[in-house]
Design an enzyme around this catalytic site. Structure first.
Site, PDB file in Angstrom:
ATOM      1  N   ARG A 120       1.716 -54.286  26.006  1.00 65.40           N
ATOM      2  CA  ARG A 120       1.014 -52.840  26.258  1.00 65.40           C
ATOM      3  C   ARG A 120       1.685 -51.921  27.297  1.00 65.40           C
ATOM      4  O   ARG A 120       1.109 -51.845  28.279  1.00 65.40           O
ATOM      5  CB  ARG A 120      -0.586 -53.134  26.653  1.00 65.40           C
ATOM      6  CG  ARG A 120      -1.185 -54.019  25.631  1.00 65.40           C
ATOM      7  CD  ARG A 120      -1.304 -53.687  24.205  1.00 65.40           C
ATOM      8  NE  ARG A 120      -2.156 -52.531  23.920  1.00 65.40           N
ATOM      9  CZ  ARG A 120      -3.534 -52.571  23.558  1.00 65.40           C
ATOM     10  NH1 ARG A 120      -4.100 -53.744  23.955  1.00 65.40           N
ATOM     11  NH2 ARG A 120      -4.200 -51.452  23.481  1.00 65.40           N
ATOM     12  N   GLN A 125       4.646 -48.205  23.237  1.00 61.47           N
ATOM     13  CA  GLN A 125       3.367 -47.436  22.839  1.00 61.47           C
ATOM     14  C   GLN A 125       3.531 -47.038  21.330  1.00 61.47           C
ATOM     15  O   GLN A 125       2.493 -47.026  20.607  1.00 61.47           O
ATOM     16  CB  GLN A 125       3.167 -46.149  23.781  1.00 61.47           C
ATOM     17  CG  GLN A 125       1.737 -46.289  24.307  1.00 61.47           C
ATOM     18  CD  GLN A 125       1.531 -45.127  25.671  1.00 61.47           C
ATOM     19  OE1 GLN A 125       2.646 -44.462  25.730  1.00 61.47           O
ATOM     20  NE2 GLN A 125       0.446 -45.215  25.985  1.00 61.47           N
ATOM     21  N   ASP A 128       2.343 -49.756  18.947  1.00 58.98           N
ATOM     22  CA  ASP A 128       1.075 -50.615  19.409  1.00 58.98           C
ATOM     23  C   ASP A 128      -0.094 -50.429  18.417  1.00 58.98           C
ATOM     24  O   ASP A 128      -0.915 -49.415  18.472  1.00 58.98           O
ATOM     25  CB  ASP A 128       0.614 -50.080  20.890  1.00 58.98           C
ATOM     26  CG  ASP A 128      -0.632 -50.628  21.404  1.00 58.98           C
ATOM     27  OD1 ASP A 128      -1.281 -51.616  20.794  1.00 58.98           O
ATOM     28  OD2 ASP A 128      -0.929 -50.358  22.623  1.00 58.98           O
ATOM     29  N   SER A 131      -3.725 -50.234  19.730  1.00 60.75           N
ATOM     30  CA  SER A 131      -4.307 -48.883  19.885  1.00 60.75           C
ATOM     31  C   SER A 131      -4.529 -48.212  18.873  1.00 60.75           C
ATOM     32  O   SER A 131      -5.343 -47.303  18.748  1.00 60.75           O
ATOM     33  CB  SER A 131      -3.276 -48.185  20.852  1.00 60.75           C
ATOM     34  OG  SER A 131      -3.143 -48.833  22.026  1.00 60.75           O
ATOM     35  N   TYR A 226      -5.976 -55.644  31.238  1.00 60.11           N
ATOM     36  CA  TYR A 226      -7.106 -56.229  30.086  1.00 60.11           C
ATOM     37  C   TYR A 226      -8.491 -56.825  31.078  1.00 60.11           C
ATOM     38  O   TYR A 226      -8.079 -56.982  32.278  1.00 60.11           O
ATOM     39  CB  TYR A 226      -6.596 -57.243  29.597  1.00 60.11           C
ATOM     40  CG  TYR A 226      -5.962 -57.078  28.428  1.00 60.11           C
ATOM     41  CD1 TYR A 226      -6.354 -56.331  27.241  1.00 60.11           C
ATOM     42  CD2 TYR A 226      -4.501 -57.418  28.086  1.00 60.11           C
ATOM     43  CE1 TYR A 226      -5.673 -56.050  26.188  1.00 60.11           C
ATOM     44  CE2 TYR A 226      -3.741 -56.915  27.152  1.00 60.11           C
ATOM     45  CZ  TYR A 226      -4.377 -56.120  26.044  1.00 60.11           C
ATOM     46  OH  TYR A 226      -3.710 -56.005  24.850  1.00 60.11           O
TER      47      TYR A 226
HETATM   48  P1  NAD Z   1      -9.668 -54.300  24.365  1.00 60.65           P
HETATM   49  O1  NAD Z   1      -9.845 -54.264  23.092  1.00 60.65           O
HETATM   50  O2  NAD Z   1      -9.174 -55.723  24.739  1.00 60.65           O
HETATM   51  O3  NAD Z   1     -11.246 -54.428  24.967  1.00 60.65           O
HETATM   52  C1  NAD Z   1     -12.260 -53.278  24.966  1.00 60.65           C
HETATM   53  C2  NAD Z   1     -12.690 -52.922  26.207  1.00 60.65           C
HETATM   54  O4  NAD Z   1     -13.839 -53.959  26.482  1.00 60.65           O
HETATM   55  C3  NAD Z   1     -11.752 -53.021  27.551  1.00 60.65           C
HETATM   56  O5  NAD Z   1     -11.684 -51.783  28.178  1.00 60.65           O
HETATM   57  C4  NAD Z   1     -12.289 -54.020  28.147  1.00 60.65           C
HETATM   58  O6  NAD Z   1     -12.194 -53.873  29.815  1.00 60.65           O
HETATM   59  C5  NAD Z   1     -13.885 -54.288  28.099  1.00 60.65           C
HETATM   60  N1  NAD Z   1     -14.650 -55.266  28.543  1.00 60.65           N
HETATM   61  C6  NAD Z   1     -14.152 -56.682  28.145  1.00 60.65           C
HETATM   62  N2  NAD Z   1     -15.202 -57.408  28.582  1.00 60.65           N
HETATM   63  C7  NAD Z   1     -16.316 -56.450  28.876  1.00 60.65           C
HETATM   64  C8  NAD Z   1     -17.518 -56.768  29.444  1.00 60.65           C
HETATM   65  N3  NAD Z   1     -17.996 -58.058  29.850  1.00 60.65           N
HETATM   66  N4  NAD Z   1     -18.422 -55.739  29.749  1.00 60.65           N
HETATM   67  C9  NAD Z   1     -17.768 -54.483  29.300  1.00 60.65           C
HETATM   68  N5  NAD Z   1     -16.677 -54.123  28.799  1.00 60.65           N
HETATM   69  C10 NAD Z   1     -15.935 -55.331  28.752  1.00 60.65           C
HETATM   70  O7  NAD Z   1      -9.112 -53.305  25.300  1.00 60.65           O
HETATM   71  P2  NAD Z   1      -8.051 -52.072  24.569  1.00 60.65           P
HETATM   72  O8  NAD Z   1      -8.556 -51.072  24.033  1.00 60.65           O
HETATM   73  O9  NAD Z   1      -6.846 -52.905  23.636  1.00 60.65           O
HETATM   74  O10 NAD Z   1      -7.203 -51.874  25.908  1.00 60.65           O
HETATM   75  C11 NAD Z   1      -6.822 -52.868  26.772  1.00 60.65           C
HETATM   76  C12 NAD Z   1      -5.996 -52.285  27.917  1.00 60.65           C
HETATM   77  O11 NAD Z   1      -4.669 -52.033  27.411  1.00 60.65           O
HETATM   78  C13 NAD Z   1      -6.377 -51.423  28.772  1.00 60.65           C
HETATM   79  O12 NAD Z   1      -6.441 -51.283  30.319  1.00 60.65           O
HETATM   80  C14 NAD Z   1      -5.825 -50.147  28.075  1.00 60.65           C
HETATM   81  O13 NAD Z   1      -5.811 -49.146  29.019  1.00 60.65           O
HETATM   82  C15 NAD Z   1      -4.596 -50.802  27.929  1.00 60.65           C
HETATM   83  N6  NAD Z   1      -3.556 -50.138  27.189  1.00 60.65           N
HETATM   84  C16 NAD Z   1      -2.404 -49.885  27.338  1.00 60.65           C
HETATM   85  C17 NAD Z   1      -1.589 -49.367  26.497  1.00 60.65           C
HETATM   86  C18 NAD Z   1      -0.065 -48.888  26.843  1.00 60.65           C
HETATM   87  O14 NAD Z   1       0.257 -48.676  27.936  1.00 60.65           O
HETATM   88  N7  NAD Z   1       0.935 -48.847  25.722  1.00 60.65           N
HETATM   89  C19 NAD Z   1      -2.007 -48.681  25.223  1.00 60.65           C
HETATM   90  C20 NAD Z   1      -3.182 -49.049  25.039  1.00 60.65           C
HETATM   91  C21 NAD Z   1      -3.976 -49.739  26.004  1.00 60.65           C
END
Ligand code: NAD
Length: 374
Positions: A120, A125, A128, A131, A226
């Protein structure tokens, strides 16, 4: 290199490459074989693939001739016996949840890549799929909730009385959650959101939603952004805050996940019983155990008057645009595997290629997946 595009098995309706992606790859001097009907469910017919420069052939021919096979999801078990050791497999096959498939790929000496393990990072990006497909899921989840809710989302003031806006609670403010917040706000709902990662508070507020604060969440920089497993004390406080908001909510959209782990349980059956009859819960985490105790994967159930929809694959319900995004991600990743002459070039010095490779030369290559199988 010969790239073979396979047709996924229903209910998966997305296709891993659309004709526009095929054209791009043909321009990069690769040969593309497309299984007949591969894009039909995503509204891309065989003639469009032919016009883009692919050869549309029967499945057997794709399997026999392609150096690299690509589709959206994990392969059917029946397909595995037809794969050849020197071939490369590419799809989003969720290795952490399909360990027996990983072992089978290693036994078959197949090099396999899984799009959901792409790092990530900013550089990755454009590849990804987590996303891009979470964007679809968050959007579609809100629409599905609105269809099942026996009330309006927006506020109405009319001669027939005043309708209060719907209260939407979004659990987990990652990509899907933030998209759900944005769509629910645009539809006129009042939105509150909760996440264990405090970093998302500003993003939630900038979308016009309230952030439910629970002090003392454990965060770990080494987790790559994460969420990590929380302490019992924190979980208790978190539960109280969620219970209070859920009781007032008309719609709860559950998106909370921890990669490779069972999804956190956030809505107990007692909380469902406390919710207003007619409310709707959408559980995007249902395939990994669910955020709601009463959700069932791929099912809609009604409990205590609350409609609970367990759906972890909304993108397949929007196959056209979901495939457009998925196909662009795949095509961008494939570019990393092709040299200037259109030949296969596996560069394991590239962190994206390295991070996405799951099996290679008969071994499980990915450290994270290896640690789960140990
Ligand atoms: P995900 O699908 O793994 O999880 C969804 C959300 O659930 C996350 O925000 C997580 O913090 C939350 N979560 C987990 N346990 C929880 C709990 N007990 N109670 C409430 N919320 C809870 O997440 P995602 O959408 O795949 O994103 C994960 C990370 O990756 C984030 O930090 C996001 O900013 C990052 N990201 C980075 C890039 C990049 O730079 N290329 C792109 C997308 C996402």
């Amino acid at each position: 290199m010969i790239i073979g595009l396979l047709k996924d098995t229903l209910p998966e309706r997305r296709v891993a490459l659309l004709p526009t992606n095929v054209k791009h790859l043909v321009d990069r001097k690769t040969t593309i074989l497309v299984e007949t009907g591969a894009g039909a469910e995503a509204f891309a017919d065989d003639s469009a693939y032919s016009e883009a420069g692919a050869r549309v052939v029967q499945r057997n021919e794709v399997l026999e001739q392609a150096n690299l096979l690509v589709q959206v999801a994990e392969p059917d078990v029946s397909l595995l016996d037809q794969l050849q050791p020197e071939q490369i497999w590419l799809s989003e096959y969720k290795p952490l949840w399909h360990i027996s498939l990983v072992k089978k790929f290693a036994d078959l000496k197949l090099t396999s890549f899984s799009m959901d393990t792409i790092p990530r990072t900013t550089r990755a990006q454009a590849m990804d799929v987590l996303s891009s497909q979470a964007t679809v899921a968050g959007y579609k989840a809100v629409l599905d909730a609105a269809i099942h809710l026996p009330s309006f989302f927006p506020m109405f003031m009319s001669a027939a009385g005043t309708i209060r806006p719907a209260n939407v609670l979004v659990l987990g403010a990652g990509v899907a959650g933030l998209q759900a917040i944005a769509v629910a706000r645009r539809m006129g709902a009042q939105v509150a959101a909760f996440d264990v990662r405090s970093a998302v508070k500003e993003e939630v507020m900038s979308l016009g939603a309230r952030f439910v604060e629970v002090e003392g969440a454990k965060e770990d920089d080494a987790a790559g952004g994460y969420a990590v497993e929380q302490t019992e004390e924190y979980k208790k406080r978190q539960q109280e805050a969620i219970n209070q908001h859920a009781a007032k909510a008309n719609v709860v959209i559950c998106t909370a996940q921890i990669p490779g782990r069972k999804a956190p349980l956030l809505i107990s059956k007692e909380v469902v019983a406390d919710m207003q009859p007619g409310s709707v819960i959408i559980d995007l985490a249902s395939s990994t155990g669910g955020n709601c105790e009463l959700s069932e994967d791929n099912k809609t159930v009604v409990k205590h008057g609350v409609t609970i929809i367990g759906q972890s694959n909304y993108p397949t319900q929007m196959p056209k645009d979901a495939s457009k995004m998925f196909g662009t991600n795949v095509s961008n990743f494939l570019e990393l595997l092709i040299d200037d002459e259109g030949n296969l070039h596996l560069d394991f010095n590239n962190e994206i290629v390295r991070g996405t490779c799951i099996t290679h030369q008969g071994e499980i290559y990915n450290e994270r997946v290896k640690s789960v199988t140990a």
